[in-house]
Design an enzyme around this catalytic site. Sequence first.
Site, PDB file in Angstrom:
ATOM      1  CG  ASP A  10      -1.841   1.071   1.214  1.00 42.64           C
ATOM      2  OD1 ASP A  10      -1.770   2.233   0.995  1.00 42.64           O
ATOM      3  OD2 ASP A  10      -2.849   0.840   1.943  1.00 42.64           O
ATOM      4  CB  ILE A  11       1.043   4.104  -2.507  1.00 47.08           C
ATOM      5  CG1 ILE A  11       2.550   4.701  -2.710  1.00 47.08           C
ATOM      6  CG2 ILE A  11       0.133   4.899  -2.365  1.00 47.08           C
ATOM      7  CD1 ILE A  11       2.477   5.359  -4.058  1.00 47.08           C
ATOM      8  CG  ASN A  24      -9.917  13.617 -10.023  1.00 47.59           C
ATOM      9  OD1 ASN A  24     -10.030  14.829  -9.745  1.00 47.59           O
ATOM     10  ND2 ASN A  24     -10.166  12.511  -9.231  1.00 47.59           N
ATOM     11  CB  VAL A  33      -3.490   5.899  -5.549  1.00 43.77           C
ATOM     12  CG1 VAL A  33      -2.361   6.675  -4.737  1.00 43.77           C
ATOM     13  CG2 VAL A  33      -2.890   4.342  -5.999  1.00 43.77           C
ATOM     14  CG  ASP A  34      -7.286  11.168  -5.540  1.00 44.03           C
ATOM     15  OD1 ASP A  34      -6.581  11.602  -4.487  1.00 44.03           O
ATOM     16  OD2 ASP A  34      -7.968  11.686  -6.134  1.00 44.03           O
ATOM     17  CB  SER A 122      -3.076   5.896 -16.163  1.00 39.76           C
ATOM     18  OG  SER A 122      -3.322   7.211 -16.408  1.00 39.76           O
ATOM     19  N   GLY A 124      -5.520   1.729 -12.822  1.00 41.22           N
ATOM     20  CA  GLY A 124      -6.738   1.263 -12.449  1.00 41.22           C
ATOM     21  C   GLY A 124      -7.804   1.964 -12.854  1.00 41.22           C
TER      22      GLY A 124
HETATM   23  N1  AR6 Z   1      -1.533   1.425  -2.721  1.00 35.47           N
HETATM   24  C1  AR6 Z   1      -0.742   1.197  -4.164  1.00 35.47           C
HETATM   25  N2  AR6 Z   1      -1.490   1.060  -5.147  1.00 35.47           N
HETATM   26  C2  AR6 Z   1      -2.731   1.043  -5.162  1.00 35.47           C
HETATM   27  C3  AR6 Z   1      -3.530   1.454  -3.900  1.00 35.47           C
HETATM   28  C4  AR6 Z   1      -2.673   1.917  -2.813  1.00 35.47           C
HETATM   29  N3  AR6 Z   1      -3.258   2.022  -1.693  1.00 35.47           N
HETATM   30  N4  AR6 Z   1      -4.948   1.712  -4.220  1.00 35.47           N
HETATM   31  C5  AR6 Z   1      -4.995   1.284  -5.493  1.00 35.47           C
HETATM   32  N5  AR6 Z   1      -3.729   1.082  -6.382  1.00 35.47           N
HETATM   33  P1  AR6 Z   1      -5.997   4.068  -9.434  1.00 35.47           P
HETATM   34  P2  AR6 Z   1      -5.731   5.614 -12.030  1.00 35.47           P
HETATM   35  C6  AR6 Z   1      -3.414   0.571  -7.322  1.00 35.47           C
HETATM   36  O1  AR6 Z   1      -7.443   4.038  -9.904  1.00 35.47           O
HETATM   37  O2  AR6 Z   1      -6.006   4.535 -12.833  1.00 35.47           O
HETATM   38  C7  AR6 Z   1      -9.137   7.924  -8.547  1.00 35.47           C
HETATM   39  O3  AR6 Z   1     -10.409   7.869  -8.213  1.00 35.47           O
HETATM   40  C8  AR6 Z   1      -4.530   0.082  -8.275  1.00 35.47           C
HETATM   41  O4  AR6 Z   1      -4.611  -1.422  -8.086  1.00 35.47           O
HETATM   42  O5  AR6 Z   1      -5.623   4.626  -8.203  1.00 35.47           O
HETATM   43  O6  AR6 Z   1      -4.603   6.703 -12.201  1.00 35.47           O
HETATM   44  C9  AR6 Z   1      -8.519   9.424  -8.921  1.00 35.47           C
HETATM   45  O7  AR6 Z   1      -9.380  10.247  -8.267  1.00 35.47           O
HETATM   46  C10 AR6 Z   1      -4.151   0.276  -9.662  1.00 35.47           C
HETATM   47  O8  AR6 Z   1      -2.944  -0.620  -9.961  1.00 35.47           O
HETATM   48  O9  AR6 Z   1      -5.468   5.254 -10.289  1.00 35.47           O
HETATM   49  C11 AR6 Z   1      -8.782   9.481 -10.232  1.00 35.47           C
HETATM   50  O10 AR6 Z   1     -10.174   9.648 -10.615  1.00 35.47           O
HETATM   51  C12 AR6 Z   1      -3.163   1.507  -9.706  1.00 35.47           C
HETATM   52  O11 AR6 Z   1      -3.054   1.704  -8.125  1.00 35.47           O
HETATM   53  C13 AR6 Z   1      -8.644   7.975 -10.779  1.00 35.47           C
HETATM   54  O12 AR6 Z   1      -8.798   7.235  -9.818  1.00 35.47           O
HETATM   55  C14 AR6 Z   1      -3.911   2.935 -10.055  1.00 35.47           C
HETATM   56  O13 AR6 Z   1      -5.288   2.713  -9.805  1.00 35.47           O
HETATM   57  C15 AR6 Z   1      -7.368   7.901 -11.423  1.00 35.47           C
HETATM   58  O14 AR6 Z   1      -7.190   6.409 -11.836  1.00 35.47           O
END
Ligand code: AR6
Length: 169
Positions: A10-11, A24, A33-34, A122, A124
């Site tokens: 987990d980051i 975003n 992550v956000d 990007s 996720g």
């Molecule tokens: N630690 C590490 N990696 C994670 C964590 C965590 N806690 N949580 C998810 N991931 P995403 P995006 C992974 O969706 O595609 C948000 O709503 C996840 O499994 O977080 O850039 C923002 O507000 C995936 O492999 O980011 C934007 O609207 C990766 O992190 C949108 O999502 C990225 O997933 C951005 O989408």
Amino acid sequence: MATLTLVRGDITDQRVDAIVNAANSSLLGGGGVDGAIHRRGGPEILAECRALRASHYGRGLPTGKAVATTAGRLEAKWVIHTVGPVYQVSGGDEALLASCYRESLRVADVFGARTVAFPAISAGAYGWPMEVAARIAVETVRAAETEVEEIRFVLFDEQAYAAFAAQLR
Ligand code: AR6
């Protein structure tokens, strides 16, 4: 040249100078992550994001750009927010995704961060195939000129970890 490391986890658990947020353009939070960063980091981060919206980024942070705030209660000094491209909307624009990594490292250099943790930007909610996202991430940080000493990719699941590991080999 920075050392590249890989961690499955987990980051928000990382002890580094800067944690990169896959944000975003609203900078006002979301899922993935956000969501995790704002939950663990507390309201100070959102307060700075709102201030950025009220000052420099009235229309939001453009895709491919990065900006830093406090890390609040996280074990880091800064959160660097960057906005990745949505796969479908951008037509898989690799330059825009590469820009997120480059701009985040540029901001890290401005602040003097020496250790930086990145998620798979990007890959996720924004829909990029993990293998492509991993290739762009690794290629871009390898080519970047930066004072950052450790670039740590933090991958949430086994598939993501394997995709990044394949690029590092
Ligand atoms: N630690 C590490 N990696 C994670 C964590 C965590 N806690 N949580 C998810 N991931 P995403 P995006 C992974 O969706 O595609 C948000 O709503 C996840 O499994 O977080 O850039 C923002 O507000 C995936 O492999 O980011 C934007 O609207 C990766 O992190 C949108 O999502 C990225 O997933 C951005 O989408």
